[in-house]
Design a protein around this motif. Structure first.
Motif, PDB file in Angstrom:
ATOM      1  N   UNK A 253      26.313  40.367  14.378  1.00 46.81           N
ATOM      2  CA  UNK A 253      26.774  41.745  14.302  1.00 46.81           C
ATOM      3  C   UNK A 253      26.433  42.330  12.941  1.00 46.81           C
ATOM      4  N   UNK A 254      26.111  43.635  12.912  1.00 45.53           N
ATOM      5  CA  UNK A 254      25.841  44.323  11.645  1.00 45.53           C
ATOM      6  C   UNK A 254      26.625  45.627  11.622  1.00 45.53           C
ATOM      7  N   UNK A 255      26.739  46.205  10.428  1.00 45.69           N
ATOM      8  CA  UNK A 255      27.313  47.542  10.294  1.00 45.69           C
ATOM      9  C   UNK A 255      26.160  48.518  10.134  1.00 45.69           C
ATOM     10  N   UNK A 256      26.212  49.639  10.840  1.00 40.56           N
ATOM     11  CA  UNK A 256      25.134  50.626  10.697  1.00 40.56           C
ATOM     12  C   UNK A 256      25.065  51.084   9.236  1.00 40.56           C
ATOM     13  N   UNK A 257      23.856  51.093   8.699  1.00 39.70           N
ATOM     14  CA  UNK A 257      23.681  51.503   7.301  1.00 39.70           C
ATOM     15  C   UNK A 257      23.580  53.018   7.192  1.00 39.70           C
ATOM     16  N   UNK A 258      23.090  53.667   8.241  1.00 45.30           N
ATOM     17  CA  UNK A 258      23.080  55.133   8.229  1.00 45.30           C
ATOM     18  C   UNK A 258      22.900  55.631   9.646  1.00 45.30           C
ATOM     19  N   UNK A 259      23.342  56.854   9.861  1.00 43.80           N
ATOM     20  CA  UNK A 259      23.074  57.564  11.120  1.00 43.80           C
ATOM     21  C   UNK A 259      22.672  58.964  10.707  1.00 43.80           C
ATOM     22  N   UNK A 260      21.545  59.449  11.225  1.00 41.87           N
ATOM     23  CA  UNK A 260      21.145  60.803  10.832  1.00 41.87           C
ATOM     24  C   UNK A 260      20.424  61.514  11.961  1.00 41.87           C
ATOM     25  N   UNK A 261      20.506  62.851  11.908  1.00 43.67           N
ATOM     26  CA  UNK A 261      19.824  63.686  12.898  1.00 43.67           C
ATOM     27  C   UNK A 261      18.373  63.846  12.471  1.00 43.67           C
ATOM     28  N   UNK A 262      17.493  63.782  13.421  1.00 47.25           N
ATOM     29  CA  UNK A 262      16.070  64.069  13.139  1.00 47.25           C
ATOM     30  C   UNK A 262      15.527  64.925  14.284  1.00 47.25           C
ATOM     31  N   UNK A 263      14.497  65.696  13.995  1.00 48.53           N
ATOM     32  CA  UNK A 263      13.894  66.516  15.053  1.00 48.53           C
ATOM     33  C   UNK A 263      13.021  65.681  15.982  1.00 48.53           C
ATOM     34  N   UNK A 264      12.640  66.258  17.113  1.00 45.11           N
ATOM     35  CA  UNK A 264      11.700  65.598  18.019  1.00 45.11           C
ATOM     36  C   UNK A 264      10.364  65.383  17.328  1.00 45.11           C
ATOM     37  N   UNK A 265       9.649  64.357  17.787  1.00 45.02           N
ATOM     38  CA  UNK A 265       8.332  64.089  17.235  1.00 45.02           C
ATOM     39  C   UNK A 265       8.349  63.379  15.888  1.00 45.02           C
ATOM     40  N   UNK A 266       9.518  62.843  15.521  1.00 48.32           N
ATOM     41  CA  UNK A 266       9.624  62.152  14.234  1.00 48.32           C
ATOM     42  C   UNK A 266       9.207  60.688  14.404  1.00 48.32           C
ATOM     43  N   UNK A 267       8.245  60.252  13.621  1.00 46.90           N
ATOM     44  CA  UNK A 267       7.835  58.853  13.678  1.00 46.90           C
ATOM     45  C   UNK A 267       8.946  57.953  13.152  1.00 46.90           C
ATOM     46  N   UNK A 268       9.003  56.724  13.689  1.00 47.96           N
ATOM     47  CA  UNK A 268      10.075  55.798  13.308  1.00 47.96           C
ATOM     48  C   UNK A 268       9.495  54.434  12.919  1.00 47.96           C
ATOM     49  N   UNK A 269       9.774  54.041  11.711  1.00 51.93           N
ATOM     50  CA  UNK A 269       9.440  52.729  11.154  1.00 51.93           C
ATOM     51  C   UNK A 269       7.912  52.554  11.019  1.00 51.93           C
ATOM     52  N   UNK A 280      17.395  64.139  17.999  1.00 54.92           N
ATOM     53  CA  UNK A 280      18.185  62.936  18.289  1.00 54.92           C
ATOM     54  C   UNK A 280      18.852  62.416  17.023  1.00 54.92           C
ATOM     55  N   UNK A 281      19.651  61.340  17.180  1.00 52.55           N
ATOM     56  CA  UNK A 281      20.221  60.640  16.033  1.00 52.55           C
ATOM     57  C   UNK A 281      19.592  59.263  15.946  1.00 52.55           C
ATOM     58  N   UNK A 282      19.230  58.893  14.742  1.00 42.55           N
ATOM     59  CA  UNK A 282      18.688  57.548  14.504  1.00 42.55           C
ATOM     60  C   UNK A 282      19.722  56.737  13.727  1.00 42.55           C
ATOM     61  N   UNK A 283      19.974  55.541  14.216  1.00 40.61           N
ATOM     62  CA  UNK A 283      20.894  54.638  13.529  1.00 40.61           C
ATOM     63  C   UNK A 283      20.082  53.518  12.894  1.00 40.61           C
ATOM     64  N   UNK A 284      20.440  53.194  11.665  1.00 40.33           N
ATOM     65  CA  UNK A 284      19.719  52.153  10.933  1.00 40.33           C
ATOM     66  C   UNK A 284      20.540  50.866  10.922  1.00 40.33           C
ATOM     67  N   UNK A 285      19.961  49.804  11.450  1.00 42.93           N
ATOM     68  CA  UNK A 285      20.630  48.496  11.502  1.00 42.93           C
ATOM     69  C   UNK A 285      20.063  47.631  10.377  1.00 42.93           C
ATOM     70  N   UNK A 286      20.913  47.177   9.456  1.00 42.29           N
ATOM     71  CA  UNK A 286      20.415  46.478   8.264  1.00 42.29           C
ATOM     72  C   UNK A 286      20.124  44.997   8.476  1.00 42.29           C
ATOM     73  N   UNK A 287      19.337  44.684   9.471  1.00 44.49           N
ATOM     74  CA  UNK A 287      18.880  43.312   9.717  1.00 44.49           C
ATOM     75  C   UNK A 287      17.398  43.380  10.061  1.00 44.49           C
TER      76      UNK A 287
END
Ligand SMILES: *Cc1c(COP(=O)(O)O)cnc(C)c1O
Length: 402
Positions: A253-269, A280-287
């Motif tokens: 189990x991890x704690x989400x490091x951040x959650x943020x709103x981003x527009x459509x068409x946003x590249x991820x990682x 949408x909202x992107x959640x960052x998992x610190x693992x």
């Protein structure tokens, strides 16, 4: 819970380990059970899991490396203990001193262990391993008569005691595979020859978890259970852990490091292999893969966040990965459950194995030392954190302290 465990932790349920050992013993009622705790108990903590297994009736512990066996003795284990992966010049003397059964697959290791025992003045406990078809360690049948004759001579001289004759399956996780019957027949031949050579081992053994579960004729005097005691199925062909009556002991189990709103068409990682289909909202998992999260699970690994099973968005990086929450909300600090027993709707290690094209063994074993193990006992409702005594980020698997 300690500071280190806030980012992420692996909770190990020792009651589950005990329950699994009991369930496995019930499946092999005439044999003793060896709990295999190599590689720090498949990532669960060898000392704590070994102790839990003993409490549930495991009369033996087993490790691959001699150093792993020594660590158990140093932590106070006094029961029967065996290790099997030796290289020339290994610490035979220390193994004899600590009353550990050692595996011998050929004349070089027999010579080394008898030489160490002669210097010591105590018989070494030796288990002779025959290669019945796995093609890894173990004495080839062609050399078996020579090895058992030499072992019988060393036993007569008093330098060793042959406590076991054993082997290991190649395909026990594929019930019905033709190699299984061939290996059993080869094992019977090797046992007959050792008996004719005058050897009287205390234990004859060949069964790992899948053979324990599917092949009663392979139980002999002792079964060696690894993955099953951690509550994970050896392979889908053998059944799911639930079907097998086993309970996964590790929850990651991890704690989400951040959650943020981003527009459509946003590249991820890295590599932008995922791009958001809309606002949408992107959640960052610190693992990340440094913690043992397979990079092969990029775009594919399952994780429970905000009450739903979701899939990793884009690549797994060294320390983190991202989850697309779609229209749902979550907050930094909320839990992300990667795998566990499944009761809360979270994925299991078996689900991760499927997602990453590997086996449950690898999923749990590779969880890194940066992830503190937190011991939980669901029977005693006694929670105890291990592994973060102010050492910052480095967690302390392999050195559990009470
Ligand atoms: C790891 C290992 C086991 C345990 O196998 P599981 O499939 O995890 O039960 C048994 N015997 C040997 C020789 C091993 O290396």
């Amino acid at each position: 819970m300690n500071e280190t465990a806030k980012r992420a932790h692996a909770a190990i349920d020792l009651a589950a380990v005990r329950a699994n050992v009991r369930a496995l013993r019930a499946r092999a009622p005439r044999a003793e059970l060896m709990a295999v705790v190599k590689s720090d108990g498949y990532g669960h903590g060898a000392v704590r899991c070994g102790r839990a297994a003993r409490e549930a009736g495991a009369s033996w512990l087993g490790t691959a490396l001699p150093e792993e066996a020594f660590a158990l003795r140093e932590a106070g284990d006094t029961g029967r203990l065996m290790c099997w992966l030796w290289t020339p010049g290994g610490p035979w003397h220390r193994a004899i001193e600590l009353d550990i059964d050692v595996s011998v697959s050929g004349l070089w290791s027999l010579h080394e262990v008898t030489a160490a025992a002669r210097g010591f003045g105590r018989a070494a406990r030796v288990q002779l391993k025959v290669d019945t078809g796995l093609g890894r360690n173990g004495c080839q049948p062609a050399h078996w008569p020579e090895l058992i004759a030499a072992a019988a001579a060393a036993e007569a001289e008093g330098t060793i005691r042959v406590t076991g004759v054993w082997s290991h399956f190649a395909c026990a996780d594929e019930p019905g595979h033709p190699s299984i019957a061939a290996q059993l027949a080869a094992f019977e031949d090797a046992l007959a020859l050792s008996e004719a050579a005058g050897l009287r081992p205390e234990v004859r053994h060949i069964a790992n978890t899948p053979a324990l579960l599917t092949l009663p004729e392979a139980h002999y005097d002792l079964v060696r259970a690894g993955i099953g005691i951690y509550g994970i199925s050896p392979a889908p062909e053998v059944g799911t852990s639930q079907e097998l009556g086993l309970r996964p002991a590790m929850t990651l189990e991890a704690s989400l490091a951040s959650v943020k709103r981003v527009p459509g068409g946003h590249g991820v990682s890295y590599g932008h292999t995922y791009s958001t289909p809309g606002d949408t909202s992107l959640a960052l998992v610190p693992l990340g893969y440094a913690d043992g999260i397979p990079r092969h699970a990029s775009g594919n690994g399952p994780v429970l966040v905000a009450g739903k099973w979701r899939t990793i968005a884009g690549r797994v990086a060294m320390d983190q990965f991202v989850v697309d929450l779609g229209g749902d909300t979550a907050h930094a600090g909320d839990p992300a459950v990667l795998f566990g027993p499944g009761d809360r709707g979270e994925p299991t290690a078996e689900d991760w194995a499927r997602a990453a094209g590997t086996i449950g063994y690898e999923i749990v074993t590779r969880i890194g030392t940066r992830v503190p193990r937190v011991y939980v006992d669901s029977e005693m409702e006694n929670h105890q954190a291990d592994g973060a005594d102010g050492d910052g980020d480095t967690a302390l698997t392999g050195v559990p302290h009470d």
